[in-house]
Design an enzyme around this catalytic site. Structure first.
Site, mmCIF file in Angstrom:
data_model
loop_
_atom_site.group_PDB
_atom_site.id
_atom_site.type_symbol
_atom_site.label_atom_id
_atom_site.label_comp_id
_atom_site.label_asym_id
_atom_site.label_seq_id
_atom_site.Cartn_x
_atom_site.Cartn_y
_atom_site.Cartn_z
ATOM 1 N N ARG A 25 24.310 6.264 -20.129
ATOM 2 C CA ARG A 25 22.943 5.751 -19.953
ATOM 3 C C ARG A 25 22.252 5.869 -21.314
ATOM 4 N N TYR A 72 16.483 12.944 -23.938
ATOM 5 C CA TYR A 72 17.237 14.185 -23.786
ATOM 6 C C TYR A 72 18.268 14.308 -24.925
ATOM 7 N N LYS A 89 -2.875 -3.678 -9.018
ATOM 8 C CA LYS A 89 -2.524 -2.815 -7.888
ATOM 9 C C LYS A 89 -2.031 -3.598 -6.675
ATOM 10 N N ALA A 115 -12.772 3.087 18.356
ATOM 11 C CA ALA A 115 -12.363 3.930 19.493
ATOM 12 C C ALA A 115 -13.564 4.723 19.962
ATOM 13 N N CYS A 150 3.834 4.398 -7.299
ATOM 14 C CA CYS A 150 2.668 5.282 -7.384
ATOM 15 C C CYS A 150 2.963 6.553 -8.173
ATOM 16 N N CYS A 199 8.529 11.400 -1.604
ATOM 17 C CA CYS A 199 8.091 10.007 -1.773
ATOM 18 C C CYS A 199 6.840 9.796 -0.929
ATOM 19 N N ARG A 248 13.713 4.432 -7.675
ATOM 20 C CA ARG A 248 12.665 4.685 -6.673
ATOM 21 C C ARG A 248 12.770 3.757 -5.461
ATOM 22 N N GLN A 298 25.524 12.811 -13.108
ATOM 23 C CA GLN A 298 24.905 12.520 -14.401
ATOM 24 C C GLN A 298 24.894 13.797 -15.236
ATOM 25 N N CYS A 324 9.067 0.282 -2.868
ATOM 26 C CA CYS A 324 8.372 1.303 -3.664
ATOM 27 C C CYS A 324 7.150 0.689 -4.335
HETATM 28 C C1 LIG Z 1 -10.170 2.525 -4.426
HETATM 29 C C2 LIG Z 1 -9.109 3.424 -3.895
HETATM 30 C C3 LIG Z 1 -7.879 3.428 -4.516
HETATM 31 C C4 LIG Z 1 -6.894 4.257 -4.058
HETATM 32 N N1 LIG Z 1 -5.683 4.204 -4.670
HETATM 33 C C5 LIG Z 1 -4.705 5.033 -4.248
HETATM 34 C C6 LIG Z 1 -3.439 5.011 -4.876
HETATM 35 O O1 LIG Z 1 -3.198 4.219 -5.799
HETATM 36 N N2 LIG Z 1 -2.500 5.878 -4.450
HETATM 37 C C7 LIG Z 1 -2.745 6.759 -3.446
HETATM 38 O O2 LIG Z 1 -1.873 7.541 -3.111
HETATM 39 N N3 LIG Z 1 -3.932 6.799 -2.815
HETATM 40 C C8 LIG Z 1 -4.923 5.960 -3.191
HETATM 41 N N4 LIG Z 1 -6.129 6.000 -2.566
HETATM 42 C C9 LIG Z 1 -6.336 6.967 -1.467
HETATM 43 C C10 LIG Z 1 -5.692 6.484 -0.158
HETATM 44 O O3 LIG Z 1 -5.990 5.139 0.068
HETATM 45 C C11 LIG Z 1 -6.153 7.380 0.979
HETATM 46 O O4 LIG Z 1 -5.736 8.692 0.682
HETATM 47 C C12 LIG Z 1 -5.553 6.972 2.320
HETATM 48 O O5 LIG Z 1 -5.830 5.632 2.620
HETATM 49 C C13 LIG Z 1 -6.087 7.862 3.434
HETATM 50 O O6 LIG Z 1 -5.462 7.436 4.612
HETATM 51 P P1 LIG Z 1 -6.017 7.785 6.057
HETATM 52 O O7 LIG Z 1 -5.092 7.167 7.013
HETATM 53 O O8 LIG Z 1 -6.277 9.229 6.161
HETATM 54 O O9 LIG Z 1 -7.470 7.102 6.156
HETATM 55 P P2 LIG Z 1 -8.025 5.671 5.789
HETATM 56 O O10 LIG Z 1 -7.149 4.939 4.876
HETATM 57 O O11 LIG Z 1 -9.430 5.916 5.376
HETATM 58 O O12 LIG Z 1 -8.021 4.919 7.183
HETATM 59 C C14 LIG Z 1 -8.866 5.282 8.234
HETATM 60 C C15 LIG Z 1 -9.024 4.101 9.161
HETATM 61 O O13 LIG Z 1 -9.684 4.518 10.330
HETATM 62 C C16 LIG Z 1 -10.572 3.502 10.737
HETATM 63 N N5 LIG Z 1 -11.567 4.109 11.650
HETATM 64 C C17 LIG Z 1 -12.547 5.001 11.348
HETATM 65 N N6 LIG Z 1 -13.227 5.323 12.449
HETATM 66 C C18 LIG Z 1 -12.695 4.628 13.475
HETATM 67 C C19 LIG Z 1 -12.958 4.518 14.850
HETATM 68 N N7 LIG Z 1 -13.923 5.216 15.452
HETATM 69 N N8 LIG Z 1 -12.188 3.700 15.594
HETATM 70 C C20 LIG Z 1 -11.198 2.984 15.032
HETATM 71 N N9 LIG Z 1 -10.918 3.030 13.734
HETATM 72 C C21 LIG Z 1 -11.641 3.848 12.968
HETATM 73 C C22 LIG Z 1 -11.127 2.982 9.435
HETATM 74 O O14 LIG Z 1 -11.676 1.688 9.590
HETATM 75 C C23 LIG Z 1 -9.871 2.976 8.569
HETATM 76 O O15 LIG Z 1 -9.187 1.760 8.669
HETATM 77 C C24 LIG Z 1 -7.144 5.145 -2.976
HETATM 78 C C25 LIG Z 1 -8.377 5.147 -2.352
HETATM 79 C C26 LIG Z 1 -9.360 4.287 -2.780
HETATM 80 C C27 LIG Z 1 -10.687 4.280 -2.094
HETATM 81 C C1 LIG Z 2 11.101 11.289 -9.887
HETATM 82 C C2 LIG Z 2 12.007 10.661 -10.908
HETATM 83 C C3 LIG Z 2 13.051 11.400 -11.435
HETATM 84 C C4 LIG Z 2 13.904 10.825 -12.375
HETATM 85 N N1 LIG Z 2 14.965 11.543 -12.823
HETATM 86 C C5 LIG Z 2 15.871 10.957 -13.632
HETATM 87 C C6 LIG Z 2 17.088 11.610 -13.970
HETATM 88 O O1 LIG Z 2 17.363 12.703 -13.483
HETATM 89 N N2 LIG Z 2 17.925 10.983 -14.820
HETATM 90 C C7 LIG Z 2 17.681 9.744 -15.314
HETATM 91 O O2 LIG Z 2 18.481 9.205 -16.067
HETATM 92 N N3 LIG Z 2 16.566 9.069 -14.954
HETATM 93 C C8 LIG Z 2 15.675 9.632 -14.127
HETATM 94 N N4 LIG Z 2 14.581 8.918 -13.713
HETATM 95 C C9 LIG Z 2 14.428 7.517 -14.108
HETATM 96 C C10 LIG Z 2 15.024 6.582 -13.047
HETATM 97 O O3 LIG Z 2 16.426 6.706 -12.966
HETATM 98 C C11 LIG Z 2 14.694 5.097 -13.345
HETATM 99 O O4 LIG Z 2 15.275 4.744 -14.561
HETATM 100 C C12 LIG Z 2 13.204 4.813 -13.397
HETATM 101 O O5 LIG Z 2 12.543 5.444 -12.329
HETATM 102 C C13 LIG Z 2 12.874 3.310 -13.367
HETATM 103 O O6 LIG Z 2 13.554 2.658 -12.340
HETATM 104 P P1 LIG Z 2 12.951 2.409 -10.869
HETATM 105 O O7 LIG Z 2 11.728 1.543 -11.049
HETATM 106 O O8 LIG Z 2 14.049 1.718 -10.124
HETATM 107 O O9 LIG Z 2 12.599 3.732 -10.323
HETATM 108 C C14 LIG Z 2 13.697 9.494 -12.809
HETATM 109 C C15 LIG Z 2 12.626 8.772 -12.288
HETATM 110 C C16 LIG Z 2 11.790 9.336 -11.342
HETATM 111 C C17 LIG Z 2 10.665 8.524 -10.778
HETATM 112 S S1 SF4 Z 3 6.654 8.178 -4.482
HETATM 113 FE FE1 SF4 Z 3 5.720 6.212 -5.008
HETATM 114 S S2 SF4 Z 3 6.798 5.679 -6.917
HETATM 115 FE FE2 SF4 Z 3 8.011 7.262 -5.983
HETATM 116 S S3 SF4 Z 3 9.542 6.191 -4.767
HETATM 117 FE FE3 SF4 Z 3 7.855 6.641 -3.397
HETATM 118 S S4 SF4 Z 3 6.550 4.822 -3.473
HETATM 119 FE FE4 SF4 Z 3 7.911 4.736 -5.245
#
Ligand SMILES: Cc1cc2nc3c(=O)[nH]c(=O)nc-3n(C[C@H](O)[C@H](O)[C@H](O)COP(=O)(O)OP(=O)(O)OC[C@H]3O[C@@H](n4cnc5c(N)ncnc54)[C@H](O)[C@@H]3O)c2cc1C
Ligand SMILES: Cc1cc2nc3c(=O)[nH]c(=O)nc-3n(C[C@H](O)[C@H](O)[C@H](O)COP(=O)(O)O)c2cc1C
Ligand code: SF4
Length: 658
Positions: A222, A174, A442, A469, A354, A373, A328, A103, A351
């Site tokens: 593109r 661009y 979500k 556990a 996120c 990722c 992605r 590209q 994907c």
């Molecule tokens: C509302 C919300 C939205 C979120 N949205 C995003 C998002 O969009 N993107 C993102 O990247 N992150 C998001 N997060 C954060 C993400 O979910 C956490 O970072 C991730 O789940 C952490 O993973 P983990 O495995 O460390 O722990 P957890 O997901 O907390 O899992 C721990 C597990 O251990 C179990 N456990 C605990 N103690 C014991 C025991 N003694 N015995 C057996 N099991 C036990 C629990 O029941 C739980 O199931 C979000 C968090 C919340 C609360």
């Molecule tokens: C981390 C990241 C880097 C990207 N870099 C480029 C790039 O170098 N050139 C480009 O044309 N598009 C770029 N894109 C856009 C992707 O090619 C694509 O159009 C976009 O992510 C939507 O498609 P998807 O849902 O399949 O990811 C980028 C997207 C992401 C998430």
């Molecule tokens: S980081 Fe998230 S948005 Fe990017 S490819 Fe992975 S799952 Fe998809």
């Protein structure tokens, strides 16, 4: 479903692709320090070729090393010393019968002045980007001619290296996009004014490439077929490039020798339309490609949140596009195509949009590391995690906690042929993913939960739900190793007066449905992603919401794209944001907030929802560490983070278990 349209071959000019899936370009930051192709980069693309994709488009690749730089470890085709690396890359992809285009890219105004040695960025009319805010100057007519030559020279280098073709990057705001768009091109010479004049620079590039390497070498464009300025959070007074004119540009340029069009959308100020956050639905912008397809006689590919082979098959079968571009989706699962072809759709790790990849592209890029990722810890690290050992020999490993860290660890351990017993105290897999999937828009989070469920069942992991556990239970199993991923719990600061009142709960209580509020005035305390997502859920439940934040701006640590996506919807609901206000006291009908100046104000509310982050409870982890020899803490138990941290720590520990 057999996906016969999706998997049927298609020609791009003289090049026959084995199927209709193109891997979309993604800035990966895997090049060597001198911008030549690295082994890591070859392994990353080769993995996708091995996975069956028809055509790979590389990341944004420089045509000029002075004004055209975006990030430190970005690939270049701007000098002859890049040819051997590009040749290696072509070989790596051809080994798996894949095809690869480079590209060709110049950022124009969309780069940082520091990235280009402190120079002003250059663009058709010297108008700075509102987002990047770099100093920018207008190109002279002579500079444009030299810029055209940069593109032609780079294309010739790709050709000499055995790369199968080139994609001219005319999208995402661009340089070539800056020429196309009436927003950024106000020139009065032959490169500005009419649609044809604004497309002239690309016409000259195509003609130059054709002259240099002949008509047979595949060249594609593109284009952002709509800049979506009307959707921007920035105050644009004009429309920019719209679909009708993009159609005219494509109609005009194809006869000069384009072999296909790859249709995208958006510029930096509208990047949610270019690389979408989680709320965007599958294929939402395919109508743009469809409109262009009706106007030209070369293959047209559409992009944007294409995650399911069924959807891709449908839009091709309906004649809306000739093929799909998936970016992605192939980062998250390099085997997407092969799995579809084998009828193993359930095995696809879809994907979840996120945007960790985009955030990491910027943050890791500054450190000179590849992007990553959240759900595929091997992405762009195939060169390092390349040893698919099956050396577990049935040795027993206990994994505690079925959050993403425990699930990722269990999967890798089982693939290595350890015997895995997974303890989960709740009745379902996913940990906090079972909260993360509750706010509006979500539901893609459920894809990750069901992916792990399918994989762990196939791999024979023994899953013990509703089973906390305990040291005794683990001892009885005499495991070779114990992985502890017990996650975290909401922080409830006891220093806040009234924090244990009956009108106070945490966002977890709202998301689990333990507390149901409707028709209330609710203060959500904390404006991280969980806070604003909880606020959105509360708004949909007819509450009146105020988001209170101690920092001087809302979402201080959140990813800008994902945050602004939720924020825009909250603004429509009428949610009030109160940055620079610290909660100090909770009463029955009001809360007391302290401003940065020290002044206190009372805010009447019915209910308070705390969203102040999480902390790990390591009690069990510490006990386990005292009793067993090989113990690894993963996910939040090791370090508080998000899905990316959980999955990576789980996978890496399982990969490295000796
Ligand atoms: C509302 C919300 C939205 C979120 N949205 C995003 C998002 O969009 N993107 C993102 O990247 N992150 C998001 N997060 C954060 C993400 O979910 C956490 O970072 C991730 O789940 C952490 O993973 P983990 O495995 O460390 O722990 P957890 O997901 O907390 O899992 C721990 C597990 O251990 C179990 N456990 C605990 N103690 C014991 C025991 N003694 N015995 C057996 N099991 C036990 C629990 O029941 C739980 O199931 C979000 C968090 C919340 C609360
Ligand atoms: C981390 C990241 C880097 C990207 N870099 C480029 C790039 O170098 N050139 C480009 O044309 N598009 C770029 N894109 C856009 C992707 O090619 C694509 O159009 C976009 O992510 C939507 O498609 P998807 O849902 O399949 O990811 C980028 C997207 C992401 C998430
Ligand atoms: S980081 Fe998230 S948005 Fe990017 S490819 Fe992975 S799952 Fe998809």
């Amino acid at each position: 479903m057999t996906f016969e349209n999706l998997l049927s071959p298609i020609n791009i000019g003289t090049l026959k692709l084995r199927n209709r899936v193109i891997m979309g370009a993604m800035g990966c930051g895997t090049a060597n320090d001198n911008a030549t192709v690295s082994e890591c980069e070859c392994a990353y693309y080769a993995e996708r070729a091995k996975g069956g994709v028809g055509l790979i488009i590389t990341e944004v690749t420089r045509v000029n090393n002075e004004t055209g730089v975006m990030s430190p470890r970005q690939t270049s085709a701007a000098t002859d010393d890049c040819i051997p690396g590009l040749a290696k890359l072509a070989e790596a992809v051809h080994f798996y019968n894949g095809a690869i285009f480079v590209q060709l890219h110049h950022p124009g105004r969309q780069t940082d002045n520091m990235a280009i040695g402190g120079r002003a960025t250059i663009s058709p009319s010297g108008i700075p980007s509102m987002l990047v805010q770099s100093e920018c100057r207008e190109m002279t007519n002579a500079e444009i001619k030299s810029f055209v030559q940069d593109y032609v020279d780079a294309a010739e280098r790709a050709y000499k290296a055995g790369i199968d073709g080139v994609e001219l990057h005319g999208a995402h705001g661009y340089m070539l996009n800056q020429f196309f768009s009436p927003l950024t091109n106000k020139r009065t010479d032959e490169y500005g004014g009419s649609t044809e004049n604004r497309a002239r620079v690309v016409k000259e590039i195509i003609e130059g490439i054709r002259e240099r390497v002949g008509r047979d070498y595949p060249v594609t464009l593109r284009i952002s077929a709509d800049e979506f300025l009307r959707e921007s959070m920035f105050p644009f007074q004009e429309d920019g490039l719209l679909l009708d004119e993009a159609v005219e540009i494509c109609k005009y340029l194809v006869p000069f020798g384009l072999d296909a069009i790859n249709v995208s959308a958006g510029i930096y100020e509208t990047m949610n339309q270019a690389w979408e956050p989680i709320s965007f639905s599958e294929g939402w912008k395919i109508y743009l490609a469809e409109a262009i397809k009706k106007a030209v006689d070369v293959p047209v590919f559409g992009v944007g949140v294409i995650r399911n082979p069924e959807f891709a098959e449908k839009i091709i079968a309906e004649g809306r596009v000739d093929g799909v571009t998936i970016a992605r989706g192939l980062l998250a699962d390099p085997d997407w195509v092969n799995k579809a072809a084998a009828g193993r759709v359930d095995d696809i790790r879809r994907c979840i949009s996120c945007l960790n990849c985009m955030d990491s592209m910027i943050i890791n890029g500054m450190k000179g590391e590849p992007f990553s990722c959240a759900i595929n810890p091997r992405a762009a690290r195939e060169w390092f995690y390349n040893d698919a050992r099956q050396d577990g020999n049935g040795r027993l490993v206990v994994v505690v906690g079925a959050g993403p860290s425990g699930l990722a660890a269990a999967q890798e351990l089982a693939e290595r042929q350890f015997k895995v017993i997974l303890f989960e105290k709740s009745g379902e897999l996913g940990g906090q993913l079972c909260l993360a999937n509750k706010p509006p828009h979500k539901d893609k989070i459920n894809w990750l939960i069901s992916y792990y469920e399918t994989q762990l069942n196939k791999l024979g992991v023994e899953i013990r739900l509703n089973t906390p556990a305990t040291i005794d239970a683990i001892k009885e199993l005499a495991p070779y190793a114990v992985f502890v991923g017990t996650g975290s719990e909401s922080i409830v600061p006891q220093s806040i007066k009234g924090v244990n009142n009956a009108n106070v709960c945490t966002s977890t209580d709202i998301l689990t449905g333990k507390v149901n509020l409707t028709g209330k005035k609710v203060a959500v305390i904390g404006s991280g992603m969980t806070g604003v997502e909880t606020a959105e859920l509360l708004e949909t439940q007819d509450n009146e919401v105020v988001v209170v934040e101690m920092a001087d701006r809302v979402g201080p640590d959140a990813s800008w794209q994902s945050f602004s996506d939720v924020q825009a919807r909250l603004i429509k609901f009428g949610t009030v944001f109160m940055p620079s206000h610290k909660l100090v006291e909770i009463g029955a009908t009001a809360i007391k907030l302290e401003k940065t100046s020290g002044e206190c104000v009372d805010l009447p509310v019915d209910y308070v929802v705390l969203s102040l982050g999480v902390k790990a409870d390591k009690t069990l982890a510490d006990e386990i560490a005292k009793v067993f020899d090989k113990v690894v803490n993963i996910g939040d138990t090791a370090q508080i983070g998000r899905i990316a941290n959980a999955v990576e720590t789980g996978y890496v520990a399982a990969y490295q278990l000796a």
